[in-house]
Write a protein that holds these residues in place. Structure first.
Motif, PDB file in Angstrom:
ATOM      1  N   VAL A  52      -0.695  -3.083 -11.392  1.00  0.00           N
ATOM      2  CA  VAL A  52       0.126  -1.873 -11.918  1.00  0.00           C
ATOM      3  C   VAL A  52       0.057  -1.679 -13.272  1.00  0.00           C
ATOM      4  O   VAL A  52      -0.070  -2.610 -14.061  1.00  0.00           O
ATOM      5  N   ASP A  53       0.097  -0.451 -13.900  1.00  0.00           N
ATOM      6  CA  ASP A  53      -0.215  -0.099 -15.353  1.00  0.00           C
ATOM      7  C   ASP A  53      -1.396  -0.904 -16.095  1.00  0.00           C
ATOM      8  O   ASP A  53      -1.484  -1.319 -17.151  1.00  0.00           O
ATOM      9  N   LYS A  55      -2.495  -3.879 -15.550  1.00  0.00           N
ATOM     10  CA  LYS A  55      -2.669  -5.159 -16.163  1.00  0.00           C
ATOM     11  C   LYS A  55      -2.008  -6.338 -14.982  1.00  0.00           C
ATOM     12  O   LYS A  55      -2.362  -7.422 -15.060  1.00  0.00           O
ATOM     13  N   SER A  56      -0.974  -5.987 -14.392  1.00  0.00           N
ATOM     14  CA  SER A  56      -0.082  -6.878 -13.399  1.00  0.00           C
ATOM     15  C   SER A  56      -0.588  -6.549 -11.783  1.00  0.00           C
ATOM     16  O   SER A  56      -0.488  -5.777 -11.427  1.00  0.00           O
ATOM     17  N   THR A  58      -0.031  -6.862  -7.998  1.00  0.00           N
ATOM     18  CA  THR A  58       1.097  -6.919  -7.133  1.00  0.00           C
ATOM     19  C   THR A  58       0.744  -6.611  -5.645  1.00  0.00           C
ATOM     20  O   THR A  58      -0.201  -5.993  -5.549  1.00  0.00           O
ATOM     21  N   ALA A  74       4.376   1.367  -7.764  1.00  0.00           N
ATOM     22  CA  ALA A  74       4.612   1.379  -9.027  1.00  0.00           C
ATOM     23  C   ALA A  74       6.219   1.420  -9.416  1.00  0.00           C
ATOM     24  O   ALA A  74       6.605   0.626 -10.504  1.00  0.00           O
ATOM     25  N   THR A  77       8.029  -1.866  -9.008  1.00  0.00           N
ATOM     26  CA  THR A  77       7.732  -2.688 -10.081  1.00  0.00           C
ATOM     27  C   THR A  77       8.298  -2.354 -11.499  1.00  0.00           C
ATOM     28  O   THR A  77       7.989  -2.922 -12.689  1.00  0.00           O
ATOM     29  N   SER A  78       8.784  -1.080 -11.571  1.00  0.00           N
ATOM     30  CA  SER A  78       9.240  -0.534 -12.936  1.00  0.00           C
ATOM     31  C   SER A  78       8.007  -0.080 -13.746  1.00  0.00           C
ATOM     32  O   SER A  78       8.314  -0.110 -14.848  1.00  0.00           O
ATOM     33  N   GLY A  79       6.920   0.210 -13.086  1.00  0.00           N
ATOM     34  CA  GLY A  79       5.821   0.538 -13.616  1.00  0.00           C
ATOM     35  C   GLY A  79       5.643   2.146 -13.430  1.00  0.00           C
ATOM     36  O   GLY A  79       6.367   2.779 -12.981  1.00  0.00           O
ATOM     37  N   LYS A  80       4.599   2.365 -14.316  1.00  0.00           N
ATOM     38  CA  LYS A  80       4.293   3.836 -14.146  1.00  0.00           C
ATOM     39  C   LYS A  80       3.328   4.157 -13.156  1.00  0.00           C
ATOM     40  O   LYS A  80       3.391   5.258 -12.727  1.00  0.00           O
ATOM     41  N   ALA A  82       0.097   2.783 -10.209  1.00  0.00           N
ATOM     42  CA  ALA A  82      -0.536   1.555  -9.637  1.00  0.00           C
ATOM     43  C   ALA A  82      -1.883   2.166  -8.789  1.00  0.00           C
ATOM     44  O   ALA A  82      -2.088   3.438  -8.765  1.00  0.00           O
TER      45      ALA A  82
END
Length: 156
Positions: A52-53, A55-56, A58, A74, A77-80, A82
């Motif tokens: 995700v983004d 870096k992380s 998941t 995405a 995870t509150s990401g933008k 994935a």
């Protein structure tokens, strides 16, 4: 025993192990598992790892006959954005080989989400940590052990 099975034993959770003869030429490990265990594919879940983004890492757990929505995971995870994680990175992080990645007993536990369809079943199946070996357990127990939320993850 695999790290996934050992984690369940240690937690004292009710589960069953199912073993089948894995065909190395199988195109879909999850659909093969459903067929060989004579279980509807909607109850057999695959464990997918995304980045995700950038870096992380998941984990998304979805039924084997469906596709993971990268947008939905995405968002969970509150990401933008994935993308599917690099296979070598997945193996290093989880300690499992692709096609046998269990959501349980990973070397480094990752943030995990389970497709909400799992909640409609008394038990579901996930990889025990190697091809040809599945764990059957309640989705609620899986969620509790992984501290995972049930969210919509399937591609529409």
């Amino acid at each position: 025993m695999t790290p996934g099975i050992n984690a369940l034993k240690k937690a004292g959770v009710a589960f069953r192990v199912h073993e089948y003869e894995h065909d190395p030429d199988s195109q879909s490990y999850g659909l093969e598992a459903a067929q060989k265990m004579d279980v509807e594919p909607a109850r057999v879940f695959k464990t997918l790892v995304v980045l995700v983004d950038g870096k992380s890492m998941t984990v998304g757990i979805v039924p084997v006959q469906t596709q993971l929505s990268l947008k939905r995971i995405a968002k969970a995870t509150s990401g933008k954005k994935a993308t599917m994680a690099d296979p070598k990175a997945v193996e290093r992080s989880t300690g499992y080989i692709l096609g046998g990645v269990s959501p349980l007993g990973q070397k480094r536990p990752l943030k995990t989400f389970i497709d909400q369809s799992a909640e409609s079943f008394e038990t579901i199946f996930v990889s025990a940590g190697r091809r040809g070996l599945e764990i059957e357990l309640s989705p609620q127990d899986l969620s509790a052990l992984l501290n995972a939320a049930f969210v919509p993850l399937q591609q529409e």
